[in-house]
Structures are given as C-alpha cells and as structure tokens.
Design an enzyme around this catalytic site. Structure first.
Site, mmCIF file in Angstrom:
data_model
loop_
_atom_site.group_PDB
_atom_site.id
_atom_site.type_symbol
_atom_site.label_atom_id
_atom_site.label_comp_id
_atom_site.label_asym_id
_atom_site.label_seq_id
_atom_site.Cartn_x
_atom_site.Cartn_y
_atom_site.Cartn_z
ATOM 1 N N CYS A 10 0.827 -1.208 0.000
ATOM 2 C CA CYS A 10 0.000 0.000 0.000
ATOM 3 C C CYS A 10 0.861 1.259 0.000
ATOM 4 O O CYS A 10 0.451 2.301 -0.522
ATOM 5 C CB CYS A 10 -0.952 0.003 1.193
ATOM 6 S SG CYS A 10 -0.132 -0.184 2.797
ATOM 7 N N HIS A 15 -1.512 1.227 7.497
ATOM 8 C CA HIS A 15 -1.962 1.173 6.099
ATOM 9 C C HIS A 15 -1.871 2.567 5.488
ATOM 10 O O HIS A 15 -2.105 3.578 6.161
ATOM 11 C CB HIS A 15 -3.407 0.670 6.062
ATOM 12 C CG HIS A 15 -3.963 0.511 4.683
ATOM 13 N ND1 HIS A 15 -3.421 -0.338 3.750
ATOM 14 C CD2 HIS A 15 -5.022 1.123 4.069
ATOM 15 C CE1 HIS A 15 -4.128 -0.266 2.621
ATOM 16 N NE2 HIS A 15 -5.089 0.615 2.795
#
EC number: 3.4.19.12
Length: 520
Positions: free
Chosen positions: A168, A471
């Site tokens: 990510c 994330h």
C-alpha cells in the site's frame, strides 16, 4: 524464463466453458471467495487467489503434488500436476515448479490463446458494464459510480492498484504521482521500449526474478503503470512488473513487510532521475527533455548531474545560513531539494484531532515556520568556524531560494525514542488552495504573486500507530473531483473529507499565472 512444464500442465481448451462468468479480473477464489488477485489454473481452469491474498492458488498446486515412490514414478510422471497458472488481471503466466514467470508457450500456442480469450472476456464484461451504465443514465437512475459534473453525468474512470502484499505504501505514492499532470504526462508520452529480442520479440514483456539488472527499466515499468491508470478499462491494475523492478534496483524494498511511503517516494524519484540522465534504447532521455516544449530551461534544477523531468518539476533550492555566535562569521550553502521534511512543533504533539479543544490547532504554516525560523544549534551540533578555527555555538536558518513547480511537503510523523520509532498522530491543518510561500523566499520581490501560490493535488495518509505497520491511502484531485485511493478500491469523496485527513505527504502544484508566464 522458458518453462519446460507447459506441455504437461496446459491442458484446458482456450475457450473452455469451465471458466466462470463475468470479468476475469473480478473472478472469485473458489475457496475463500476473495476477488483480489485471481489466478486461473491452466490444467483444470479452477480459480484461486494469489499468494499475497490467502495463497489458495499455490495450495491448489501443492495439493495436486502426489508423493511418488520410486517404483511408481514412471507411471505417474505424465500426470498433469497443475503447476502453471495465469494472472486474471495482467495475463502473465507463472510456473510453481520453476517458481518464476513464464515467457514461452506450448507448440500449439495454448497459453497465448487462453490469454486472448481472457482478454476478450474482460473486454466483453467492460462493454456490458458500459451498456448497463448507459441504461441507468437513460432511466435517470444514479448509482454510486456516477457523478454529475457541469450538468452532465460521467462515470468514474479511475483505476485502483492491487495490493501485492503490504504494498500500500507504493500504491499510495503511485496514485499521487499519477495525478500530478505535468509529471504524469511526460512519462505517458514517452515511446514504449522493447526490452527483449530474438524468440520473444514483439511479445508483451513480463519481468521475472531470474532476469539480470540490465534487462529491467524502472522508467519503462513506471510509464506502463501510469498508462494503465485513468483509462477506465479495468477497476484495478496489478503493478507486479514494476514491483519486481523495484526489488532488483532498490534492495531496501525487497520482501513483503510494510515500508515507509516517503522513503519509497525518494528512492523512486532518485532512481527515475538517474535512469533518465543516461541514454536508453538509443535515445537520450535528456534530449527528450529538451525537446519537450512544456519544460523550459529556466525551470531546471540540477541534482546529481544533468537536469531531468524529475528535477524540473520537483526540484527547488534551499539556502542554508549558519552564523557563528562568537565572531559573527556567516556561512552560506545552497542545497537542491526534491521535497521538504517538516517537523510538527512539539507544543502541538498531543493534539490528535481538529475538534480537540486543548489549545490552537497545528497548521501547515506552523510547520513551515518551524522549518525556516532561526534556530540555535545545540552542543551536539557545534559549527566548525573557519575564522575561529574551532567548533563554536552558532545559529542556523533556512531560506528557499527557488520554489519548485510541484512542492512536496513531508510531515515528520515518525521519530525515534530510546528503542522504538513512534508516530506523531497530531492533526495538521492544511489548505486545499492558495498556499502562499512568498514569506519563506530569500528574494520574494523577484517572484510574482501567482508564482508563490500553490494548490493541493494529492495527499498521502498513514493509518495506524507505527511505520512498520498500519496502512497507506491517498487522496487526489482529477479534473476537479477528489478521489480516495485505497489499493484496488477507488471512491469519489469531497473536500470536507480531504481536509480532515491526517496528512503524511502533501503534493502542492504551483498555480499558473493567467497570462504572460512560463508554463510547464
């Protein structure tokens, strides 16, 4: 690599009726029903998820491997072993026995025929989806994928990036850079480069882990990735070829652990800059840059050699002033930069949200002021004064001598304590439009007011508590609309949502003067 197992493993008919319905890139794993990273077995046409999701494609291969005793080996060696599968998004072929991607084909060309059949299924699904949206439009019924712009209804054409296993950090940076128009357009307009010749000339190139460093090009894979975004032909693109090139030329990012998005961005820009400086495929990238009328020579800032599109767009110059507090000697040094790393002032570090009432909200201006304010260096940073000929106490101050076309601001949210790297989770208020950088310039009178104003183009956000976990997502504006990029998922959002984000990296684009100015 050329795989020797295709003849015994590719057994399905290219137009097999056993294939699931719908778009291949959205097929679901037959075990966990995940539609992320689907792979189809070329022996039995079953669909499973890739190793970076739940690994059912690999488990399907492992389950098919029957232990062979010595006296039965000759009886079983011709049995199909389900060793070869195809990525339903990129149509690359992988052999588990070779543990690498495959570039050759069977004598009958079955792999290419399956690939073409999957592409046709994908195109048919896309066409059907377009007709469905058109029908919805005709019936005046809007869904979440439609938005009214300037009196007309338009469909979202943004493409997500599949997560290949804690990637990510890479996806957020790629989506942000893809929405910086000057930068993205330059790479998309470069000619395609064929890295192979001989037997595989003219075929689609798939990078493999067995290739040498001379056979990969970061510029080429970056170009392909940017071209795949914003076409609207698929909901998500798998950047695996780019990721393998990153592995080869950036050892720090090998593996599947979480990485720092800012560190990756700097490595990416530095390596793009270095590759663009050299000749490639017989064409000098510097020559291409000079021919590009959109990039004027006055905008170039050299970092580590000749100027490229990287330094022409992101490059600025800092002036570092150091004054000896004993004799008053002043030392000046000019440093080129691609981004500015800003500390969050210590007095704001306990304020986690915009609505918290404990004191004023930290703003981006506070961080910029902290960066450029006069600072007295502590005992561990004594300045070697050439006049006093020894280390002395001194003050330091930064000025910006030259502003870049795209101002990249990195908020230093991670810092080391005794043993841990902790996150500063403070909310920092930032403007969407009209960031005025004039007061931080060394000679502001030499810059017109329009050249000091910046508008936000993209924001990278880190969710979670530590740099090795959490994330990354990104917000970016495209043709007047804001989008939220969360790996393979792209959604429309609004300005109110964007300004509430706890920014980690901010990309500001210089506002263009209405008339009489140089333009990128």
């Amino acid at each position: 690599m050329e795989c020797p197992h295709l003849s015994s493993s590719v057994c399905i008919a290219p137009d097999s009726a056993k294939f699931p319905n719908g778009s291949p890139s959205s097929w679901c794993c037959s075990v966990c029903r995940s539609n992320k990273s689907p792979w189809v077995c070329l022996t039995c046409s079953s669909v499973h998820c890739g190793r970076y999701v739940n690994g059912h494609a690999k488990k399907h291969y492992e389950d098919a491997q029957v232990p062979l005793t010595n006296h039965k080996k000759s009886e079983k060696q011709d049995k199909p072993q389900h060793t070869v599968c195809m990525d339903c998004s990129s149509y690359s072929t992988y052999c588990y026995r070779c543990d690498d991607f495959v570039v050759n084909d069977t004598k009958l060309g079955l792999v290419q025929k399956v690939r073409e059949h999957l592409q046709n299924l994908e195109n048919s699904a896309f066409t059907a989806d377009r007709h469905r949206k058109r029908k919805l439009l005709e019936n005046s019924s809007l869904n979440s994928k439609l938005l009214k712009v300037n009196g007309s209804t338009a469909a979202i054409c943004a493409t997500g990036l599949r997560n290949l296993g804690n990637t990510c950090f890479m996806n957020a940076i790629l989506q942000s850079l893809s929405n910086i128009e000057q930068f993205c357009c330059y790479f998309k307009e470069l000619p395609a480069v064929e890295l192979r010749n001989g037997k595989t000339a003219g075929r689609r190139t798939y990078h493999t882990r067995s290739q040498g460093d001379n056979n990969v090009s970061l510029v080429e894979e970056f170009r392909k990735t940017l071209c795949a975004l914003w076409q609207g032909s698929q909901t998500a693109f798998s950047p695996e070829s780019l990721f393998y090139v990153v592995w080869k030329i950036m050892p720090n990012f090998r593996g599947y652990q979480q990485q720092d998005a800012h560190e990756f961005m700097r490595y990416l820009l530095d390596h793009l800059h270095l590759e663009l400086q050299g000749g490639f495929n017989g064409v000098s990238r510097s020559a291409i840059l000079q021919e590009n009328s959109a990039l004027s020579a006055s905008n170039k800032c050299c970092i580590n050699g000749a100027s490229t599109v990287v330094t022409a767009i992101f490059g600025g110059i800092l002036q570092n002033e150091v004054n000896c507090l004993i004799c008053g000697t002043e030392s000046r040094k000019f440093d080129p930069f691609l981004d500015l790393s800003l500390d969050i002032p210590s007095q704001f570090r306990n304020k986690r949200s915009k609505n918290q009432e404990n004191g004023p909200v930290c703003s981006l201006r506070d961080c910029l002021r902290s960066f450029t304010d006069l600072e007295e260096l502590d005992e561990t940073e004594l300045y070697m004064c050439h006049k006093c000929k020894k280390k002395q106490k001194s003050t330091k101050k930064f000025w910006i001598q030259k502003l870049p076309k795209v101002l990249c601001l990195h908020l230093k949210r991670f810092h080391w304590t005794a043993y841990l790297r902790n996150k500063v989770d403070t909310y920092v208020e930032f403007p969407l439009r009209g960031l005025d950088m004039k007061c931080y310039l060394l000679e502001p009178e030499n810059r017109g007011p329009e050249h000091c104003l910046y508008d936000l183009a993209a924001v990278v956000v880190h969710h979670g508590s530590g740099v090795g976990s959490g994330h990354y997502t990104a917000y970016a504006t495209h043709e007047g609309r804001w989008f939220h990029f969360n790996d393979s998922t792209v959604t429309l959002t609004d300005e109110d949502t964007v300004v509430k984000a706890k920014a980690y990296i901010l990309f500001y684009v210089e506002r263009q003067a209405k008339a009489g100015s140089d333009k990128l």
